[in-house]
Design an enzyme around this catalytic site. Structure first.
Site, PDB file in Angstrom:
ATOM      1  CB  SER A   1       6.422  12.621   1.219  1.00  0.00           C
ATOM      2  OG  SER A   1       5.484  11.489   1.419  1.00  0.00           O
TER       3      SER A   1
ATOM      4  CB  ALA B   1      16.108  13.467   3.370  1.00  0.00           C
TER       5      ALA B   1
ATOM      6  CG  HIS C   1       0.708   9.402   7.282  1.00  0.00           C
ATOM      7  ND1 HIS C   1       1.241   7.312   7.565  1.00  0.00           N
ATOM      8  CD2 HIS C   1       0.947   9.457   5.503  1.00  0.00           C
ATOM      9  CE1 HIS C   1       1.394   6.992   6.032  1.00  0.00           C
ATOM     10  NE2 HIS C   1       1.888   7.977   5.317  1.00  0.00           N
TER      11      HIS C   1
ATOM     12  N   GLY D   1      17.356   8.297   7.918  1.00  0.00           N
ATOM     13  CA  GLY D   1      16.448   7.853   7.093  1.00  0.00           C
ATOM     14  C   GLY D   1      16.601   7.864   5.195  1.00  0.00           C
TER      15      GLY D   1
ATOM     16  CB  SER E   1       9.066   7.552   9.413  1.00  0.00           C
ATOM     17  OG  SER E   1       9.608   8.746   8.613  1.00  0.00           O
ATOM     18  CB  SER E   2      12.983   5.790   5.509  1.00  0.00           C
ATOM     19  OG  SER E   2      13.038   7.503   5.447  1.00  0.00           O
TER      20      SER E   2
ATOM     21  CD  GLU F   1      -0.361   5.417  -3.006  1.00  0.00           C
ATOM     22  OE1 GLU F   1       0.073   6.854  -2.138  1.00  0.00           O
ATOM     23  OE2 GLU F   1       0.287   4.802  -2.557  1.00  0.00           O
TER      24      GLU F   1
ATOM     25  CD  GLU G   1       7.205  14.014   7.768  1.00  0.00           C
ATOM     26  OE1 GLU G   1       7.985  11.805   7.623  1.00  0.00           O
ATOM     27  OE2 GLU G   1       6.229  13.974   8.628  1.00  0.00           O
TER      28      GLU G   1
ATOM     29  NE  ARG H   1       2.214  13.275   2.408  1.00  0.00           N
ATOM     30  CZ  ARG H   1       2.854  11.917   2.295  1.00  0.00           C
ATOM     31  NH1 ARG H   1       3.097  11.182   0.923  1.00  0.00           N
ATOM     32  NH2 ARG H   1       1.738  11.106   3.470  1.00  0.00           N
TER      33      ARG H   1
ATOM     34  N   GLY I   1       3.320   2.920   0.692  1.00  0.00           N
ATOM     35  CA  GLY I   1       3.633   3.769  -0.640  1.00  0.00           C
ATOM     36  C   GLY I   1       4.882   4.055  -0.953  1.00  0.00           C
TER      37      GLY I   1
ATOM     38  NE  ARG J   1      -2.920   9.851   2.329  1.00  0.00           N
ATOM     39  CZ  ARG J   1      -1.134   9.930   2.140  1.00  0.00           C
ATOM     40  NH1 ARG J   1      -0.958   9.673   2.429  1.00  0.00           N
ATOM     41  NH2 ARG J   1      -1.397   8.486   1.229  1.00  0.00           N
TER      42      ARG J   1
ATOM     43  CG  HIS K   1      -3.306   7.322   5.773  1.00  0.00           C
ATOM     44  ND1 HIS K   1      -4.252   6.155   5.074  1.00  0.00           N
ATOM     45  CD2 HIS K   1      -2.205   7.284   4.234  1.00  0.00           C
ATOM     46  CE1 HIS K   1      -4.430   5.905   4.358  1.00  0.00           C
ATOM     47  NE2 HIS K   1      -2.722   6.015   3.630  1.00  0.00           N
TER      48      HIS K   1
HETATM   49  C1  SIN Z   1      -0.123   5.204   1.846  1.00  0.00           C
HETATM   50  O1  SIN Z   1       0.051   3.759   1.222  1.00  0.00           O
HETATM   51  O2  SIN Z   1      -1.266   5.153   2.228  1.00  0.00           O
HETATM   52  C2  SIN Z   1       0.858   5.814   2.170  1.00  0.00           C
HETATM   53  C3  SIN Z   1       1.231   6.324   1.088  1.00  0.00           C
HETATM   54  C4  SIN Z   1       1.913   8.050   1.469  1.00  0.00           C
HETATM   55  O3  SIN Z   1       1.640   8.861   2.654  1.00  0.00           O
HETATM   56  O4  SIN Z   1       2.215   8.640   0.704  1.00  0.00           O
END
Ligand code: SIN
Length: 512
Positions: free
Chosen positions: A377, A20, A337, A18, A46-47, A118, A361, A372, A52, A278, A233
């Site tokens: 991240s 990292a 998430h 990913g 997952s990257s 966000e 992660e 977070r 986001g 969140r 999430h």
């Molecule tokens: C999102 O786009 O809602 C996720 C972004 C994130 O988890 O940092």
């Protein structure tokens, strides 16, 4: 079992393809390194799915100190302030570094970065690429850069199974590929293996992310930290299958609201409403669903007609279910998430095992605390990859001892998903956590396919049992208070196994 031995020259080994892992490899160049990836680069991590972007104080009205204040508030008292400050001050430089690798960030007409909003951010500071395709675009650029560098040897299709350790020092890593068992000799290894979503029924992660890096580190006796903090999430697309499609928080950042089947905006009374931290929104949605309601994201007025242009990937996921976000409500529910906990690391990404680093992660740097802040991240992964690489480059290889071969089957999380999903969700309590720990213990102790996933679930359950308070993403209705002082929770696999063995047996219900 015959084992093929590789890497006789003891190049540093990076486990994980990913963002990292790729960046650690790139920063180490031209030092020769091995990059091990279970999937073909650009798939599986997952990257690639990240919608986001990266949070960084880049706007004229912004400052890293404001970004830090938002991060500490969301982290609910548990962030490592010094580490968070260091990472967030380096964040604008991380954007510039990705720019140099050819990432095409979204920009306005004058070429200035477009900055999104966000939840729980007090300023617009999310840098995106390709609308809601930030992860895909960053991976495209980084994979191309890695493939172009001859000093990086990419080994695809190999799955990490066990670390070899002697006297608390890394000696190598066993992996499996379609030809059988391999042993990579290495005195310096970086784990960049991602998260744990595949342990849950409902997740927005690739289902192959089953905490294998945590299992590797734990079986090497590394200290892990804050494992109980699992982020849900609030807005995964209900009905989109497994894993669930994510409806980015950026959609709420552009004005979408949460309503129930009666049209009630049930978050209206909460501070910041849909843009609260969140954990707060996930809990409110969870509670509303538990009351028997259905919950929807209403994007019809805002972002409205602009939806598909601004969020093409999300529009396509909705379209597959026959939902047009401009006309229809979008059904949502929370899903696992992100994992705030991980391998405990210092400011250079070093774990408690000599020669073992962790990044992304899988690592717990202290940035995220108990919850977070959105889009912190990817920023953390990019910033910390450089520090890990610098530290590793300054750490000479040391003599490696021969290691005895180990038996360990390919992991299968299927038997653990029910316990983990039930007990380690948005709400936890003593009874559910104890039951999960009891059911996971025999699986973790056996050397079977479920052992590693069960060991990870067990460590999270024991950490969650031990934290007798509610903080950030860890909510316990049986301990709803907040302790005055937040303490990082460290755990090892040995300690978790011992604690689970000490649990009183489940009460036997007497028949009437
Ligand atoms: C999102 O786009 O809602 C996720 C972004 C994130 O988890 O940092």
């Amino acid at each position: 079992m015959s084992v093929e031995i590789r890497n006789s020259e003891d190049r540093p080994v990076i486990v994980g393809g990913g963002i990292a892992g790729l960046l650690v490899a790139l920063h180490l160049a031209p030092e020769p390194v091995l990059l091990l990836s279970q999937a073909r680069l650009g798939t599986g991590a997952s990257s690639v799915w990240a919608q986001g972007g990266l949070a960084a104080a880049m706007g004229d009205d912004d400052d890293p100190a404001l970004h830090l204040a938002d991060t500490l508030a969301a982290g609910d008292g548990l962030c490592d302030r010094a580490m968070a400050s260091r990472i967030l001050h380096a964040a604008p430089g991380a954007i510039a570094a990705l720019d140099r690798y050819g990432v095409r960030f979204d920009r306005g007409p004058e070429g200035k970065l477009r900055l999104g909003l966000e939840a729980a951010h007090s300023r617009r500071r999310i840098v995106h690429a390709d609308g809601d395709g930030s992860g895909r675009e960053i991976m495209r650029a980084l994979v191309a850069a890695v493939r172009a560098i001859p000093s990086i040897t990419v080994v695809e299709g190999t799955a990490a199974r066990r670390l070899a350790v002697a006297d608390n020092a890394i000696q190598g890593i066993w992996t499996d590929d379609p030809t059988g068992r391999l042993f990579f000799r290495a005195s310096r290894i970086v784990l960049a293996t991602g998260g744990i979503g595949g342990l849950f029924f409902d997740t927005t992660n690739p289902t192959g992310n089953i905490g294998q890096g945590l299992a590797l580190a734990a079986r090497a006796d590394a200290i892990l930290a804050d494992l109980e903090f699992v982020q849900f999430h609030p807005t995964a697309l209900d009905g989109s299958g497994s894993p669930m499609a994510l409806i980015s928080e950026a959609v709420r950042g552009e004005g979408a609201i949460l309503v129930d089947e009666t049209g009630q905006r049930f978050l209206a009374g909460i501070e910041r409403a849909e843009l609260a931290p969140r954990d707060v929104v996930a809990r409110a949605v969870w509670n509303h669903l538990a009351l028997g309601h259905r919950v929807f994201l209403d994007a019809r007025a805002r972002p409205g007609p602009d939806f598909a242009r601004r969020f093409p990937g999300i529009a396509a996921a909705c379209g597959k279910l026959g939902i047009d976000p401009v006309r229809n409500l979008i059904p949502i529910r929370p899903a696992q998430h992100y994992h705030m906990g991980g391998v405990a690391v210092d400011a250079s990404g070093r774990s408690s095992v000599s020669g073992l680093w962790a990044c992304g992660e899988v690592a717990a740097t202290g940035l995220h605390g108990a919850n977070r802040l959105a889009s912190n991240s990817l920023t953390e992964a990019v910033v910390c990859a450089r520090w890990v690489a610098e530290d590793l480059a300054g750490t000479p290889a040391r003599p490696i001892r021969p290691a005895a071969a180990v038996e360990c089957p390919a992991p299968d999380p299927t038997p653990v998903r029910a316990s983990v999903s039930h007990a380690l969700g948005v709400m936890r309590d003593e009874e559910g956590l104890s039951a999960a720990a009891r059911s996971l213990l025999p699986l973790a102790e056996r050397n079977g396919p479920a052992s590693d996933p069960a060991a990870v679930g067990l460590m999270i359950a024991i950490a969650a049992l031990r934290r007798r308070e509610s903080r950030g993403a860890h909510h316990r209705p049986d301990y709803p208070h907040h302790e005055a002082v937040a303490i990082r929770s460290d755990i090892t696999l040995h300690a978790a196994l011992a604690a689970a063995r000490d649990l009183t047996p489940a009460p036997v219900l007497e028949s009437l």
